[in-house]
Write a protein that holds these residues in place. Structure first.
Motif, mmCIF file in Angstrom:
data_model
loop_
_atom_site.group_PDB
_atom_site.id
_atom_site.type_symbol
_atom_site.label_atom_id
_atom_site.label_comp_id
_atom_site.label_asym_id
_atom_site.label_seq_id
_atom_site.Cartn_x
_atom_site.Cartn_y
_atom_site.Cartn_z
ATOM 1 N N LEU A 119 0.825 -1.204 0.000
ATOM 2 C CA LEU A 119 0.000 0.000 0.000
ATOM 3 C C LEU A 119 0.860 1.256 0.000
ATOM 4 O O LEU A 119 0.541 2.235 -0.678
ATOM 5 C CB LEU A 119 -0.956 0.004 1.192
ATOM 6 C CG LEU A 119 -2.043 -1.061 1.173
ATOM 7 C CD1 LEU A 119 -2.885 -0.977 2.437
ATOM 8 C CD2 LEU A 119 -2.900 -0.964 -0.059
ATOM 9 N N GLU A 120 1.957 1.247 0.753
ATOM 10 C CA GLU A 120 2.870 2.396 0.749
ATOM 11 C C GLU A 120 3.474 2.611 -0.630
ATOM 12 O O GLU A 120 3.547 3.743 -1.114
ATOM 13 C CB GLU A 120 3.992 2.177 1.773
ATOM 14 C CG GLU A 120 3.545 2.302 3.205
ATOM 15 C CD GLU A 120 4.665 1.982 4.187
ATOM 16 O OE1 GLU A 120 5.849 1.914 3.769
ATOM 17 O OE2 GLU A 120 4.360 1.781 5.363
ATOM 18 N N VAL A 121 3.902 1.524 -1.270
ATOM 19 C CA VAL A 121 4.476 1.616 -2.612
ATOM 20 C C VAL A 121 3.431 2.131 -3.595
ATOM 21 O O VAL A 121 3.721 2.989 -4.433
ATOM 22 C CB VAL A 121 5.035 0.248 -3.059
ATOM 23 C CG1 VAL A 121 5.389 0.253 -4.531
ATOM 24 C CG2 VAL A 121 6.243 -0.125 -2.219
ATOM 25 N N ALA A 122 2.198 1.640 -3.486
ATOM 26 C CA ALA A 122 1.133 2.062 -4.400
ATOM 27 C C ALA A 122 0.822 3.535 -4.222
ATOM 28 O O ALA A 122 0.576 4.237 -5.202
ATOM 29 C CB ALA A 122 -0.116 1.211 -4.171
ATOM 30 N N GLU A 123 0.805 4.021 -2.998
ATOM 31 C CA GLU A 123 0.498 5.427 -2.775
ATOM 32 C C GLU A 123 1.612 6.342 -3.280
ATOM 33 O O GLU A 123 1.344 7.404 -3.799
ATOM 34 C CB GLU A 123 0.239 5.682 -1.288
ATOM 35 C CG GLU A 123 -1.104 5.160 -0.832
ATOM 36 C CD GLU A 123 -1.378 5.459 0.629
ATOM 37 O OE1 GLU A 123 -0.469 5.933 1.330
ATOM 38 O OE2 GLU A 123 -2.501 5.197 1.062
ATOM 39 N N LYS A 124 2.863 5.902 -3.130
ATOM 40 C CA LYS A 124 3.978 6.727 -3.571
ATOM 41 C C LYS A 124 4.168 6.682 -5.086
ATOM 42 O O LYS A 124 4.312 7.712 -5.736
ATOM 43 C CB LYS A 124 5.262 6.288 -2.882
ATOM 44 C CG LYS A 124 5.308 6.633 -1.417
ATOM 45 C CD LYS A 124 6.560 6.157 -0.775
ATOM 46 C CE LYS A 124 6.520 6.431 0.725
ATOM 47 N NZ LYS A 124 7.655 5.844 1.414
ATOM 48 N N ALA A 125 4.177 5.473 -5.641
ATOM 49 C CA ALA A 125 4.488 5.302 -7.062
ATOM 50 C C ALA A 125 3.254 5.372 -7.942
ATOM 51 O O ALA A 125 3.326 5.778 -9.084
ATOM 52 C CB ALA A 125 5.202 3.984 -7.282
ATOM 53 N N GLY A 126 2.130 4.946 -7.421
ATOM 54 C CA GLY A 126 0.908 4.948 -8.209
ATOM 55 C C GLY A 126 0.662 3.664 -8.955
ATOM 56 O O GLY A 126 -0.457 3.285 -9.178
ATOM 57 N N THR A 127 1.714 2.927 -9.322
ATOM 58 C CA THR A 127 1.536 1.673 -10.051
ATOM 59 C C THR A 127 2.561 0.659 -9.585
ATOM 60 O O THR A 127 3.539 0.994 -8.927
ATOM 61 C CB THR A 127 1.720 1.877 -11.573
ATOM 62 O OG1 THR A 127 3.028 2.386 -11.793
ATOM 63 C CG2 THR A 127 0.682 2.817 -12.134
ATOM 64 N N PHE A 128 2.331 -0.583 -9.982
ATOM 65 C CA PHE A 128 3.283 -1.651 -9.733
ATOM 66 C C PHE A 128 3.855 -2.095 -11.052
ATOM 67 O O PHE A 128 3.138 -2.273 -12.027
ATOM 68 C CB PHE A 128 2.604 -2.866 -9.071
ATOM 69 C CG PHE A 128 2.347 -2.670 -7.618
ATOM 70 C CD1 PHE A 128 3.352 -2.901 -6.697
ATOM 71 C CD2 PHE A 128 1.118 -2.273 -7.168
ATOM 72 C CE1 PHE A 128 3.117 -2.718 -5.358
ATOM 73 C CE2 PHE A 128 0.884 -2.098 -5.837
ATOM 74 C CZ PHE A 128 1.880 -2.325 -4.928
ATOM 75 N N GLY A 129 5.158 -2.257 -11.083
ATOM 76 C CA GLY A 129 5.801 -2.769 -12.283
ATOM 77 C C GLY A 129 5.730 -4.271 -12.315
ATOM 78 O O GLY A 129 5.269 -4.910 -11.372
#
Length: 126
Positions: free
Chosen positions: A113-123
């Motif tokens: 969730l932290e990664v999604a909020e910061k980056a917006g997407t998942f690679g």
């Protein structure tokens, strides 16, 4: 942008996991006196509700409540499915349809969730 909550619902419709990841900051304590004088105003804040179901697990639903401007919700649902598969289903102490109580699942979901909020997407490799 924010992701407010994540829910996992089993086949019978029971809530087996809930994570509230967004806590609004309160600036000051509010007190009320009765009777309350209410003034209703039109406010244009909306919440995006995304549902996900993967083919491998029939009946399990993943629900994400997020800001409508949040990008990458579909990839976040795929990542939540991966986390569920890796840390809940592979846990020998977890039974299907029962509440998820796994520390590794909690930690990895919060990290996603932290990664999604910061980056917006998942690679593809995240």
């Amino acid at each position: 942008m924010a992701i407010f909550s994540v829910y996992v619902v089993n086949k019978a419709g029971g809530l087996i996991y809930q994570l509230d990841s967004y806590a609004p900051r309160s600036e000051a304590e509010k007190t009320f006196s009765y009777p309350l004088d209410l003034l209703l105003k039109l406010h244009d804040d909306r919440v995006l509700v995304a549902f996900g179901q993967r083919d491998g697990i029939r009946g399990i639903k993943f629900v994400v409540l997020a800001d409508p401007r949040q990008a990458g919700i579909d990839s976040l649902l795929r990542k939540i499915y991966e986390i569920y598969s890796d840390f809940a289903l592979k846990n020998p102490f977890y039974s299907l349809e029962m509440p998820i109580r796994c520390e590794l699942f909690d930690q990895n979901l919060k990290l996603a969730l932290e990664v999604a909020e910061k980056a917006g997407t998942f690679g593809p490799g995240s």
